[in-house]
Scaffold this active site. Structure first.
Site, PDB file in Angstrom:
ATOM      1  CD  GLU A  50      -2.692  -1.227   0.722  1.00  0.00           C
ATOM      2  OE1 GLU A  50      -2.982  -0.366   0.017  1.00  0.00           O
ATOM      3  OE2 GLU A  50      -3.464  -2.433   0.666  1.00  0.00           O
TER       4      GLU A  50
ATOM      5  CB  CYS B 136      -1.917   7.220   1.495  1.00  0.00           C
ATOM      6  SG  CYS B 136      -3.128   6.426   1.924  1.00  0.00           S
TER       7      CYS B 136
HETATM    8  N1  LIG Z   1      -1.760   3.517   0.537  1.00  0.00           N
HETATM    9  C1  LIG Z   1      -1.955   3.246   1.827  1.00  0.00           C
HETATM   10  O1  LIG Z   1      -2.889   2.776   2.356  1.00  0.00           O
HETATM   11  C2  LIG Z   1      -0.939   4.243   2.772  1.00  0.00           C
HETATM   12  C3  LIG Z   1      -1.290   4.450   4.037  1.00  0.00           C
HETATM   13  C4  LIG Z   1      -0.703   5.155   4.752  1.00  0.00           C
HETATM   14  C5  LIG Z   1       0.829   5.610   4.415  1.00  0.00           C
HETATM   15  N2  LIG Z   1       0.938   5.355   2.875  1.00  0.00           N
HETATM   16  C6  LIG Z   1       2.250   5.899   2.370  1.00  0.00           C
HETATM   17  O2  LIG Z   1       3.244   5.842   3.325  1.00  0.00           O
HETATM   18  C7  LIG Z   1       4.116   6.882   3.316  1.00  0.00           C
HETATM   19  C8  LIG Z   1       4.453   7.681   4.733  1.00  0.00           C
HETATM   20  O3  LIG Z   1       4.763   6.685   5.444  1.00  0.00           O
HETATM   21  P1  LIG Z   1       6.270   6.643   5.823  1.00  0.00           P
HETATM   22  O4  LIG Z   1       6.975   7.924   5.944  1.00  0.00           O
HETATM   23  O5  LIG Z   1       6.241   5.972   7.216  1.00  0.00           O
HETATM   24  O6  LIG Z   1       6.745   5.645   4.864  1.00  0.00           O
HETATM   25  P2  LIG Z   1       8.548   5.067   4.544  1.00  0.00           P
HETATM   26  O7  LIG Z   1       8.253   4.134   3.422  1.00  0.00           O
HETATM   27  O8  LIG Z   1       9.537   5.743   4.713  1.00  0.00           O
HETATM   28  O9  LIG Z   1       8.440   4.123   6.004  1.00  0.00           O
HETATM   29  C9  LIG Z   1       7.461   3.050   5.878  1.00  0.00           C
HETATM   30  C10 LIG Z   1       8.094   1.774   6.694  1.00  0.00           C
HETATM   31  O10 LIG Z   1       9.107   1.347   6.141  1.00  0.00           O
HETATM   32  C11 LIG Z   1      10.039   1.136   6.926  1.00  0.00           C
HETATM   33  N3  LIG Z   1      11.286   1.031   6.095  1.00  0.00           N
HETATM   34  C12 LIG Z   1      12.169   1.978   5.582  1.00  0.00           C
HETATM   35  N4  LIG Z   1      13.105   1.765   4.889  1.00  0.00           N
HETATM   36  C13 LIG Z   1      13.123   0.233   4.957  1.00  0.00           C
HETATM   37  C14 LIG Z   1      13.810  -1.015   4.058  1.00  0.00           C
HETATM   38  N5  LIG Z   1      14.810  -0.608   3.220  1.00  0.00           N
HETATM   39  N6  LIG Z   1      13.041  -2.226   4.305  1.00  0.00           N
HETATM   40  C15 LIG Z   1      12.255  -2.338   4.946  1.00  0.00           C
HETATM   41  N7  LIG Z   1      11.671  -1.505   5.750  1.00  0.00           N
HETATM   42  C16 LIG Z   1      11.973  -0.256   5.391  1.00  0.00           C
HETATM   43  C17 LIG Z   1      10.088   2.346   7.955  1.00  0.00           C
HETATM   44  O11 LIG Z   1      10.838   1.933   9.140  1.00  0.00           O
HETATM   45  C18 LIG Z   1       8.767   2.281   7.977  1.00  0.00           C
HETATM   46  O12 LIG Z   1       8.315   1.437   9.151  1.00  0.00           O
HETATM   47  C19 LIG Z   1       3.560   7.887   2.237  1.00  0.00           C
HETATM   48  O13 LIG Z   1       4.005   7.515   1.184  1.00  0.00           O
HETATM   49  C20 LIG Z   1       1.978   7.291   2.188  1.00  0.00           C
HETATM   50  O14 LIG Z   1       1.230   7.774   1.178  1.00  0.00           O
HETATM   51  C21 LIG Z   1       0.085   4.596   2.211  1.00  0.00           C
HETATM   52  N1  LIG Z   2      -7.373   4.893   4.787  1.00  0.00           N
HETATM   53  C1  LIG Z   2      -7.251   6.327   5.150  1.00  0.00           C
HETATM   54  C2  LIG Z   2      -5.930   6.650   4.528  1.00  0.00           C
HETATM   55  C3  LIG Z   2      -4.723   5.980   4.816  1.00  0.00           C
HETATM   56  C4  LIG Z   2      -3.398   6.776   4.422  1.00  0.00           C
HETATM   57  O1  LIG Z   2      -2.769   7.341   4.961  1.00  0.00           O
HETATM   58  C5  LIG Z   2      -8.323   7.123   4.433  1.00  0.00           C
HETATM   59  O2  LIG Z   2      -9.183   6.681   3.599  1.00  0.00           O
HETATM   60  O3  LIG Z   2      -8.030   8.339   4.495  1.00  0.00           O
END
Ligand SMILES: NC(=O)c1ccc[n+]([C@@H]2O[C@H](COP(=O)([O-])OP(=O)(O)OC[C@H]3O[C@@H](n4cnc5c(N)ncnc54)[C@H](O)[C@@H]3O)[C@@H](O)[C@H]2O)c1
Ligand SMILES: N[C@@H](CCC=O)C(=O)O
Length: 523
Positions: A291, A325
């Site tokens: 995600e 996100c």
């Molecule tokens: N699509 C969705 O449902 C959704 C939901 C929430 C957040 N997001 C996305 O998440 C991002 C924000 O979150 P963030 O800043 O924590 O993201 P991030 O990718 O920096 O980190 C996410 C996780 O990955 C881990 N990580 C970092 N490097 C890694 C590696 N090399 N191997 C394995 N794990 C590693 C981090 O420690 C953290 O736990 C935004 O891009 C947002 O859009 C998406």
């Molecule tokens: N599920 C949340 C978004 C999660 C991502 O950051 C929403 O629908 O706003």
């Protein structure tokens, strides 16, 4: 089969009622007295394990405050947790589905009782205001309740339909995958963290959970609830640590059967790549559920109710400071109503109060120095890519408190190919794009590599139907904000570069963590 009423999502707390605000403030005091300053060790095979090094959680709205600490797992801890989880899997996979589901239901019941504590902790640890924190804890309860019920449909032999064939019994069994790693982000550190653990667990898998570095306390709080609910040792291994260290180690490891990741596109694509490489001794193709980020757009056309559109824009753009996100980071307005919509949007956003989560401000500080620096760099770019209509500064303090404060920012007349219109900023910064007409607006909306959420404010049935078919997103909303998906109501997840469209909180989500075996007996 457990006896439960049909799933219904939690309702949200109404913070226009003074008694609810007072209850929240009491919870803040309780959390300050009991949880702030707390240290959460690792949990491996049911034992609390501490480490020499610790990870600190800072209050983003007042960076002089250390909210608490967690242990920092080493490679050796990760290896031990993985081996222990495989041992635990031998027992856990044999549990009845309903017995596993009961643990989720019990955890949901505990969380309901501690709802405001979880909220208050997130106000302090990641700067959520009351409503944002409450919506998230409600979602965490919903994930537990929903996945417990979803599990029922995978129980036993014949859980999926097969066609009758004379002289034989044929059927499909859903069986767990084994041991996986769940890596979660800081922006939904309660709901996404627990949803990504609970789903594989109820399906019979064991999971190593690695929370985000900035939000280890709420993760530790949730792990305690799962253990209190009766989860056996080794089924959930709690491994706060550094992504690049233990995350990298575990996603590469031959013994990891599946990876469920929510986070940035860059890290997600990297994990996808390392997970695809088969390691010596590895006997499966790793299942990867992703995600990722978004560059989400809402279109407003000339038939829209402008008040509905502006309300949706303000909520979608600035809820939790745009750190979702799903956040509306592009507002696409057709030329005919551009000025009216943009002026009203700017005026409504100007009224937002900036402050701390604890004060229940509309916009609070962004999560950490890295986010602050990244967003600041887009603010510097803004004047060369459009007209800054609101904000544009990153003061780094508010009301005498040093913190990662960024002004709510609106940039007008951004071109569709500009960096501000293409890259995920993940902060309170909105790019407004002018479209010639409806068709142009839809083309602009689809002109990114992402495909997470999108919206249309319009009263044209024809256009809504065209958007239903052609707007390339996993979650599409009409005449409302584009954030705030509710478990079971709006299964959530995107496609293209936004992820594998696994639809958290949807009817088939658990299938991501199971494999099917067809069994035939000739009579
Ligand atoms: N699509 C969705 O449902 C959704 C939901 C929430 C957040 N997001 C996305 O998440 C991002 C924000 O979150 P963030 O800043 O924590 O993201 P991030 O990718 O920096 O980190 C996410 C996780 O990955 C881990 N990580 C970092 N490097 C890694 C590696 N090399 N191997 C394995 N794990 C590693 C981090 O420690 C953290 O736990 C935004 O891009 C947002 O859009 C998406
Ligand atoms: N599920 C949340 C978004 C999660 C991502 O950051 C929403 O629908 O706003």
């Amino acid at each position: 089969m457990i006896k439960v009423q049909d799933y219904r999502p939690q309702s949200f707390i109404d913070f226009t009622q003074p008694e609810n605000v007072a209850a929240y403030q009491t919870a803040l005091k309780k959390v300050r007295a009991e949880l702030v300053g707390k240290h959460y060790p690792l949990v491996i095979d049911g034992e609390r394990v501490d480490t020499a090094e610790k990870l600190q959680s800072l209050n983003p709205c007042d960076t002089s405050e250390v909210v608490g600490t967690t242990a920092k797992a080493t490679i050796e801890d990760a290896e031990r947790a993985l081996q222990g989880a495989w041992k635990a899997f031998e027992g856990w996979k044999k549990w009845d589905m309903d017995a596993r589901a009961r643990i989720l239901l019990k955890a949901a019941a505990i969380l309901k009782r501690r709802r405001l504590e979880a909220c208050a902790l997130m106000s302090i640890e990641v700067g959520k205001n009351y409503a944002e924190a409450d919506v998230e804890v409600a979602e965490a309860i919903d994930f537990l309740e929903y996945y417990a019920r979803s599990a029922m449909k995978y129980a036993g032999f014949g859980s999926s339909e097969t066609t009758w064939f004379e002289g034989e019994e044929n059927g499909l069994m859903s069986i767990p995958l084994g041991v996986g790693v769940s890596i979660s982000p800081w922006n939904f550190p309660c709901a996404i963290f627990i949803g990504m653990a609970a789903a594989p667990i109820v399906a019979g898998n064991c999971v190593l959970v690695k929370p985000a570095e900035d939000a280890g306390l709420i993760a530790g709080f949730m792990v305690d609830i799962m253990l209190e609910a009766g989860l056996p040792a080794g089924v959930l291994q709690f491994l706060p640590g550094v992504g690049k260290e233990i995350g990298e180690y575990l996603t590469t490891h031959a013994g990891t059967r599946f990876i469920t990741f929510t986070g940035s596109r860059a890290v997600g694509l990297h994990i996808n790549e390392v997970a695809a490489k088969v390691q010596p001794g590895q006997k499966w193709i790793k299942r990867v559920v992703m995600e990722l980020g978004g560059k989400d757009a809402m279109i407003v056309d000339e038939t829209a109710d402008l008040d509905v559109a502006v309300t949706a824009a303000v909520q979608g753009a600035f809820g939790f400071n745009g750190q979702k996100c799903s956040a509306m980071s592009r507002l696409i307005v057709v030329d005919e109503v551009y000025d009216a919509v943009v002026n009203a949007f700017v005026e409504r956003a100007r009224a937002l109060k900036v402050g701390t989560g604890e004060e229940n401000a509309n916009v609070t500080a962004v999560v950490n120095q890295m986010s602050f620096d990244k967003i600041s760099s887009y603010l510097e770019l803004a004047p060369s890519e459009g007209t800054v209509l609101l904000g544009g500064q990153a003061p780094g303090e508010c009301g005498g408190k040093k913190g990662y404060y960024i002004q709510p920012t609106i940039v007008g007349d951004v071109e569709r190919g500009a960096r501000l219109a293409q890259e995920e900023i993940f902060g309170p910064v909105v790019s407004v794009l002018r479209a010639k007409d409806w068709q142009d607006a839809l083309a602009i909306a689809n002109s990114t590599e992402y495909g997470l959420t999108g919206g249309v404010c319009s009263n044209s049935r024809e256009r809504l139907e065209q958007a239903r078919a052609e707007f390339e997103v996993g979650n599409l909303y009409f005449n409302r904000k584009i954030t705030g998906a509710i478990v079971g109501v709006q299964p959530f997840g995107g496609y293209n570069m936004s992820g594998t469209d696994s639809k958290a909180g949807g009817p088939d989500y658990l299938a991501n963590f199971m494999q099917l075996k067809t069994v035939t007996e000739r009579w």
